[in-house]
Scaffold this active site. Structure first.
Site, PDB file in Angstrom:
ATOM      1  CB  THR A 117      43.945  39.719  36.977  1.00 42.18           C
ATOM      2  OG1 THR A 117      42.530  39.561  36.873  1.00 42.18           O
ATOM      3  CG2 THR A 117      44.584  39.072  35.765  1.00 42.18           C
ATOM      4  CE1 TYR A 141      44.538  42.920  33.090  1.00 41.83           C
ATOM      5  CE2 TYR A 141      42.533  41.776  33.768  1.00 41.83           C
ATOM      6  CZ  TYR A 141      43.635  42.553  34.073  1.00 41.83           C
ATOM      7  OH  TYR A 141      43.861  42.951  35.369  1.00 41.83           O
TER       8      TYR A 141
END
Length: 327
Positions: A117, A141
């Site tokens: 990501t 995350y």
């Protein structure tokens, strides 16, 4: 046919990847614990239910199917939850991925395509992110994904595990054929939430913050069509098959859209107004995250042909009106 182990293959992106792999001549083997995935989405190859933390089950699946490569999508991925429950993200994403990587090495499966990501970069306003942008994630995350990238580099050095890492932001749209699509319970992503609001399936959409330093005050994100995204993953697999070295690629259009721009385009596509209210900012949200893909274009030959906001929303709307999973 060559088997590819697809972790998270019963999820949104993973199921589209399985279709792309099948169309490219591979047999995708879905490995999923079905906590957020759907068995109904497994349509393009065999299904092996299991958890990333279950080493014995992973060993069994590697032995049975002898995959040539791993395509790793399985992860917890909600920013708000990552801020409030970081332990879950380190345990599931990092420890689970480490267990998977160790199982792959033990099985002699040394080609690995990883879904990372651009949240690993943190906040870098008013720039188009590239692969050399410093990584300073703002939440568990992004931090967990960065840690997995580090693990892959260490296993490359120690065990010759070649890998392709893809960093990307918001994924939208659905399979134009309607075979698979986005279906989360509960739903947290902007486009399906918005379509639910348009369709009367929820009272309205909440816009989290209108005081950001952007033209209309709402966050800006780079959106990529899910079919473009998984096409890049197949190209990454081909890259490894050709014996090329490990590489990181950003996937984006280089131009983002604000929340309000997405709402306005949805109204244009569906011919329906989007009911929404204004809420406070969410912890961990950045102002503007935009990622270019020059390297992916030049080296992989990747082109995000469907990543036009109107097309992404139209494909999502088509799926949204009829598509769902029951189990």
């Amino acid at each position: 046919m060559t088997h590819i182990l697809v972790t998270g293959g019963a999820g949104y992106i993973g199921s589209h990847a399985c279709k792309a792999l099948a169309l490219a001549g591979y047999t995708p083997v879905t490995y999923d614990n079905l906590i957020t995935g759907w068995q109904d989405a497994v349509k393009f190859g065999p299904f092996a239910q299991g958890d990333l933390l279950d080493r014995a089950r992973l060993d069994e699946v590697f032995a049975k199917y002898q995959p040539a490569a791993v395509m790793h999508f399985a992860a917890l991925s909600q920013v708000g939850e990552a801020m409030s429950e970081p332990g879950r993200y380190w345990a599931n994403n990092v420890t689970g991925s480490l267990t998977l990587i160790e199982a792959a090495v033990a099985a002699g499966c040394l080609d690995f395509v990883f879904s990372s990501t651009c949240a690993t970069y943190g906040e870098h306003d008013k720039v188009v992110l590239d692969e050399n942008t410093p990584q300073n994630p703002l939440n568990a995350y992004g931090a967990s994904k960065r840690a997995i990238e580090d693990i892959l580099r260490d296993f490359h050095a120690a065990h010759g595990m070649n890998h392709v890492i893809f960093r990307y932001f918001n994924v939208a749209g659905a399979d134009p054929d309607g075979e698979v699509g986005e279906f989360h319970r509960p739903e947290t992503h902007l486009v399906p939430l918005m379509l639910d609001a348009i369709d009367g399936k929820r009272d309205g959409l909440t816009v989290f913050g209108t005081d950001y330093d952007t033209p209309d005050g709402t966050c800006i994100r780079d959106y990529v069509h899910v079919c473009d995204l998984v096409d890049a993953h197949v190209l990454g697999l081909r890259w490894l098959e050709q014996g090329k070295d490990s590489r990181v690629f950003n996937l984006g259009t280089g131009s983002g859209f604000s929340v309000m721009e997405v709402i306005d385009q949805s109204k244009s596509v569906t011919n329906r107004a989007v009911p929404y209210t204004i809420g406070p900012r969410r912890a961990g949200d950045c102002t503007k995250l935009v990622s270019g893909s020059d390297r992916a274009g030049q080296e992989l030959g990747w082109s995000p042909k469907r990543s036009v906001l109107e097309t992404m929303i139209a494909d999502a709307w088509r799926w949204h009106q009829n598509g769902h999973y029951d189990r």
